[in-house]
Write a protein that holds these residues in place. Structure first.
Motif, PDB file in Angstrom:
ATOM      1  N   LEU A  45      44.450  49.308  42.312  1.00  0.00           N
ATOM      2  CA  LEU A  45      45.399  49.798  43.317  1.00  0.00           C
ATOM      3  C   LEU A  45      45.364  48.932  44.577  1.00  0.00           C
ATOM      4  O   LEU A  45      46.405  48.675  45.189  1.00  0.00           O
ATOM      5  CB  LEU A  45      45.090  51.254  43.658  1.00  0.00           C
ATOM      6  N   GLY A  46      44.183  48.491  44.951  1.00  0.00           N
ATOM      7  CA  GLY A  46      44.077  47.629  46.126  1.00  0.00           C
ATOM      8  C   GLY A  46      44.766  46.295  45.920  1.00  0.00           C
ATOM      9  O   GLY A  46      45.483  45.794  46.798  1.00  0.00           O
ATOM     10  N   LEU A  47      44.584  45.704  44.750  1.00  0.00           N
ATOM     11  CA  LEU A  47      45.249  44.435  44.454  1.00  0.00           C
ATOM     12  C   LEU A  47      46.759  44.606  44.397  1.00  0.00           C
ATOM     13  O   LEU A  47      47.515  43.746  44.863  1.00  0.00           O
ATOM     14  CB  LEU A  47      44.731  43.872  43.131  1.00  0.00           C
ATOM     15  N   GLU A  48      47.204  45.725  43.846  1.00  0.00           N
ATOM     16  CA  GLU A  48      48.642  45.991  43.802  1.00  0.00           C
ATOM     17  C   GLU A  48      49.224  46.065  45.207  1.00  0.00           C
ATOM     18  O   GLU A  48      50.315  45.540  45.477  1.00  0.00           O
ATOM     19  CB  GLU A  48      48.901  47.294  43.056  1.00  0.00           C
ATOM     20  N   ALA A  49      48.495  46.700  46.120  1.00  0.00           N
ATOM     21  CA  ALA A  49      48.978  46.822  47.495  1.00  0.00           C
ATOM     22  C   ALA A  49      49.077  45.459  48.179  1.00  0.00           C
ATOM     23  O   ALA A  49      49.957  45.232  49.021  1.00  0.00           O
ATOM     24  CB  ALA A  49      48.056  47.742  48.298  1.00  0.00           C
ATOM     25  N   LEU A  50      48.185  44.539  47.821  1.00  0.00           N
ATOM     26  CA  LEU A  50      48.195  43.198  48.416  1.00  0.00           C
ATOM     27  C   LEU A  50      49.223  42.275  47.775  1.00  0.00           C
ATOM     28  O   LEU A  50      49.470  41.177  48.271  1.00  0.00           O
ATOM     29  CB  LEU A  50      46.813  42.561  48.313  1.00  0.00           C
ATOM     30  N   GLY A  51      49.799  42.714  46.660  1.00  0.00           N
ATOM     31  CA  GLY A  51      50.782  41.875  45.976  1.00  0.00           C
ATOM     32  C   GLY A  51      50.276  41.269  44.693  1.00  0.00           C
ATOM     33  O   GLY A  51      50.824  40.289  44.201  1.00  0.00           O
ATOM     34  N   ASP A  52      49.183  41.824  44.152  1.00  0.00           N
ATOM     35  CA  ASP A  52      48.571  41.433  42.891  1.00  0.00           C
ATOM     36  C   ASP A  52      47.676  40.209  43.080  1.00  0.00           C
ATOM     37  O   ASP A  52      47.806  39.432  44.039  1.00  0.00           O
ATOM     38  CB  ASP A  52      49.609  41.152  41.802  1.00  0.00           C
ATOM     39  N   LEU A  53      46.739  40.049  42.146  1.00  0.00           N
ATOM     40  CA  LEU A  53      45.768  38.960  42.234  1.00  0.00           C
ATOM     41  C   LEU A  53      46.426  37.595  42.096  1.00  0.00           C
ATOM     42  O   LEU A  53      45.906  36.592  42.590  1.00  0.00           O
ATOM     43  CB  LEU A  53      44.680  39.146  41.170  1.00  0.00           C
ATOM     44  N   SER A  54      47.565  37.543  41.444  1.00  0.00           N
ATOM     45  CA  SER A  54      48.273  36.270  41.276  1.00  0.00           C
ATOM     46  C   SER A  54      48.703  35.673  42.610  1.00  0.00           C
ATOM     47  O   SER A  54      49.033  34.482  42.689  1.00  0.00           O
ATOM     48  CB  SER A  54      49.491  36.452  40.379  1.00  0.00           C
ATOM     49  N   ARG A  55      48.693  36.475  43.669  1.00  0.00           N
ATOM     50  CA  ARG A  55      48.958  35.954  45.006  1.00  0.00           C
ATOM     51  C   ARG A  55      47.860  34.981  45.440  1.00  0.00           C
ATOM     52  O   ARG A  55      48.113  34.064  46.241  1.00  0.00           O
ATOM     53  CB  ARG A  55      49.050  37.117  45.997  1.00  0.00           C
ATOM     54  N   PHE A  56      46.658  35.154  44.901  1.00  0.00           N
ATOM     55  CA  PHE A  56      45.498  34.380  45.346  1.00  0.00           C
ATOM     56  C   PHE A  56      44.964  33.425  44.281  1.00  0.00           C
ATOM     57  O   PHE A  56      44.259  32.478  44.603  1.00  0.00           O
ATOM     58  CB  PHE A  56      44.372  35.334  45.760  1.00  0.00           C
ATOM     59  N   VAL A  57      45.276  33.700  43.030  1.00  0.00           N
ATOM     60  CA  VAL A  57      44.722  32.938  41.908  1.00  0.00           C
ATOM     61  C   VAL A  57      45.856  32.328  41.105  1.00  0.00           C
ATOM     62  O   VAL A  57      46.786  33.036  40.703  1.00  0.00           O
ATOM     63  CB  VAL A  57      43.868  33.848  40.997  1.00  0.00           C
ATOM     64  N   ALA A  58      45.774  31.034  40.866  1.00  0.00           N
ATOM     65  CA  ALA A  58      46.786  30.347  40.063  1.00  0.00           C
ATOM     66  C   ALA A  58      46.229  30.066  38.674  1.00  0.00           C
ATOM     67  O   ALA A  58      45.013  29.884  38.497  1.00  0.00           O
ATOM     68  CB  ALA A  58      47.194  29.040  40.736  1.00  0.00           C
ATOM     69  N   PRO A  59      47.086  30.023  37.656  1.00  0.00           N
ATOM     70  CA  PRO A  59      46.631  29.708  36.304  1.00  0.00           C
ATOM     71  C   PRO A  59      45.882  28.377  36.259  1.00  0.00           C
ATOM     72  O   PRO A  59      46.268  27.406  36.907  1.00  0.00           O
ATOM     73  CB  PRO A  59      47.936  29.638  35.502  1.00  0.00           C
ATOM     74  N   GLY A  60      44.797  28.366  35.496  1.00  0.00           N
ATOM     75  CA  GLY A  60      44.020  27.151  35.317  1.00  0.00           C
ATOM     76  C   GLY A  60      42.928  26.929  36.340  1.00  0.00           C
ATOM     77  O   GLY A  60      42.149  25.973  36.213  1.00  0.00           O
ATOM     78  N   GLN A  61      42.826  27.782  37.338  1.00  0.00           N
ATOM     79  CA  GLN A  61      41.809  27.592  38.368  1.00  0.00           C
ATOM     80  C   GLN A  61      40.447  28.122  37.929  1.00  0.00           C
ATOM     81  O   GLN A  61      40.340  29.037  37.113  1.00  0.00           O
ATOM     82  CB  GLN A  61      42.230  28.276  39.673  1.00  0.00           C
ATOM     83  N   ARG A  62      39.425  27.524  38.488  1.00  0.00           N
ATOM     84  CA  ARG A  62      38.048  27.984  38.297  1.00  0.00           C
ATOM     85  C   ARG A  62      37.658  28.807  39.527  1.00  0.00           C
ATOM     86  O   ARG A  62      37.837  28.344  40.659  1.00  0.00           O
ATOM     87  CB  ARG A  62      37.097  26.801  38.135  1.00  0.00           C
ATOM     88  N   ASP A 164      37.515  26.146  42.310  1.00  0.00           N
ATOM     89  CA  ASP A 164      38.651  25.906  43.194  1.00  0.00           C
ATOM     90  C   ASP A 164      38.689  26.889  44.363  1.00  0.00           C
ATOM     91  O   ASP A 164      39.247  26.567  45.411  1.00  0.00           O
ATOM     92  CB  ASP A 164      39.956  26.027  42.397  1.00  0.00           C
ATOM     93  N   LEU A 165      38.113  28.067  44.167  1.00  0.00           N
ATOM     94  CA  LEU A 165      38.208  29.087  45.209  1.00  0.00           C
ATOM     95  C   LEU A 165      37.103  30.124  45.069  1.00  0.00           C
ATOM     96  O   LEU A 165      36.437  30.213  44.036  1.00  0.00           O
ATOM     97  CB  LEU A 165      39.584  29.771  45.156  1.00  0.00           C
ATOM     98  N   ILE A 166      36.922  30.880  46.157  1.00  0.00           N
ATOM     99  CA  ILE A 166      35.922  31.950  46.200  1.00  0.00           C
ATOM    100  C   ILE A 166      36.596  33.285  46.423  1.00  0.00           C
ATOM    101  O   ILE A 166      37.485  33.411  47.276  1.00  0.00           O
ATOM    102  CB  ILE A 166      34.912  31.737  47.356  1.00  0.00           C
ATOM    103  N   ILE A 167      36.161  34.283  45.652  1.00  0.00           N
ATOM    104  CA  ILE A 167      36.470  35.681  45.955  1.00  0.00           C
ATOM    105  C   ILE A 167      35.155  36.324  46.367  1.00  0.00           C
ATOM    106  O   ILE A 167      34.191  36.350  45.599  1.00  0.00           O
ATOM    107  CB  ILE A 167      37.087  36.410  44.753  1.00  0.00           C
ATOM    108  N   ASN A 168      35.106  36.817  47.580  1.00  0.00           N
ATOM    109  CA  ASN A 168      33.887  37.320  48.215  1.00  0.00           C
ATOM    110  C   ASN A 168      33.785  38.827  47.991  1.00  0.00           C
ATOM    111  O   ASN A 168      34.661  39.577  48.418  1.00  0.00           O
ATOM    112  CB  ASN A 168      33.965  36.990  49.714  1.00  0.00           C
TER     113      ASN A 168
END
Length: 291
Positions: A45-62, A164-168
Motif C-alpha cells: 500500500l505504501g508503494l502504491e501511494a508513492l506511485g509503485d516501485l517502478s518509479r524508483f527501480v528500472a528493469p535490469g538494475q542491480r 546501481d541503487l540503494i533502498i534503505n
C-alpha cells in the motif's frame, strides 16, 4: 496539521481496498505513512501511494536493499528489520524487473548468527536475493568522496561496486546506548568501522549521502524497542526524501527532532526537506485486516 486537512489526506484501507475522496492512483505522494496489518500489506500500500516501485527501480538494475540485521536477535525483538517486510520488498524488486538484489550489514554480533536468527537470511534467499557478509575488512574498498568533509576516503562495502541503487530499510530504534538509530545511521553499516567517525557523526552521515543517496527509504517501526520493552507500532514510513522519512518516523515515536541535529544539517545540504506539503503525504490506516 489541522484535523480536517489530515482526514483529507488519510486513506483508510479495509480488506486491501483504499477509499479517499478525490485521490486517484495516478497521484504520487512523496511520503507514505502506513499503519496496521501485516508488513507485506503495508509495503504494498505504501508503494502504491508513492506511485509503485517502478518509479524508483528500472528493469535490469542491480539493487542493494540495506536492512538492519546487526543483532543476534529474533524478529520479535524489534532490533532488526522485519523479515516479512524484506521478503516482500525483494519480491517487488524482481517484479519491477531488477536483475539482482543484494543485502548486507556490518553486524555487532557474529554475522552468521545475526543473519540466521533475525529470520532475514532464509526468507530473502527464498525470494531470490543474495545476502553477503560484512564482517571482514577485505570486503571493503577505499573510495574517494570529493564533496566529503570528514570521510574523504572511507572504506565501503564492495557490493557498492556492483549495484546501481540503494533502498534503505532500517529498523528504527529511538533508545539505544548510542541514542536514536534510524535511516541515516543504517547507511553507515556500509562503511568499515564507522564508529571511527562517531566524533563527527553528523558530517560523516552527510558525506555518505554525497557518495550514494538511497532512491527510497522504508523505515520499519513494526516492532520498536522502548525503555519499557518492545512495543508494537505496526508502522512503515516510506519516502525517497530521507530527511522527511526520518523526521516523520521519529515524531511518530515521540522523539524530539532537535535531538537529531543531522536532520537540519541534511536539509541545509540539500538532501531533502523535513516538512512536506499536506498534499504530498498519504497516511494509510488498515482496518479490519485481522492482524
Amino acid at each position: 496539521m489541522e484535523r480536517r486537512t489530515f482526514i483529507q489526506h488519510t486513506l483508510v484501507a479495509a480488506g486491501g481496498l483504499l477509499a479517499l475522496p478525490g485521490f486517484t492512483a495516478a497521484q504520487k505522494a512523496e511520503l507514505a505513512i502506513v499503519r496496521g496489518g501485516s508488513a507485506a500489506n503495508m509495503l504494498d500500500l505504501g508503494l502504491e501511494a508513492l506511485g509503485d516501485l517502478s518509479r524508483f527501480v528500472a528493469p535490469g538494475q542491480r539493487i542493494l536493499v540495506k536492512p538492519t540485521m546487526r543483532w543476534n536477535q529474533t524478529p520479535e525483538s524489534g532490533q532488526n528489520t522485519n523479515p516479512e517486510l524484506l521478503e516482500r520488498l525483494v519480491e517487488r524488486c524482481y517484479e519491477a524487473g531488477a536483475r539482482a538484489v543484494f543485502l548486507v550489514d556490518q553486524t555487532q554480533d557474529k554475522w552468521t548468527k545475526c543473519y540466521k536468527n533475525s529470520g532475514i537470511e532464509r526468507v530473502v534467499k527464498d525470494a531470490g536475493a543474495k545476502i553477503l557478509p560484512g564482517d571482514k575488512e577485505f570486503l571493503y574498498f577505499e573510495t574517494d568522496i570529493p564533496q566529503a568533509q570528514v570521510m574523504k576516503r572511507p572504506k565501503v562495502h564492495q557490493v557498492m561496486q556492483e549495484v546501481d541503487l540503494i533502498i534503505n530499510v532500517p529498523a528504527v530504534q529511538p533508545q539505544t546506548p548510542d541514542g536514536y538509530f534510524g535511516a541515516f545511521h543504517n547507511l553507515m553499516g556500509l562503511v568499515w568501522q564507522a564508529e571511527n567517525f562517531q566524533a563527527q557523526e553528523t558530517q560523516s552521515m552527510l558525506d555518505f549521502l554525497h557518495y550514494k543517496k538511497p532512491v527510497l527509504n522504508i523505515i520499519d517501526a513494526y516492532r520498536v524497542v522502548t525503555s519499557s520493552g518492545v512495543k508494537t507500532y505496526k508502522t512503515l514510513t516510506l519516502s525517497p526524501n530521507i530527511v522527511a522519512a526520518e523526521s516523520y518516523a521519529a515524531k511518530r515515536l515521540g522523539t524530539d527532532l532537535h535531538s537529531l541535529p543531522y536532520l537540519e544539517a541534511a536539509e541545509q545540504a540539500g538532501f531533502g526537506q523535513a516538512t512536506l506539503a499536506p498534499e504530498k503525504i498519504r497516511s494509510i490506516v488498515l482496518k479490519n485486516s485481522g492482524q
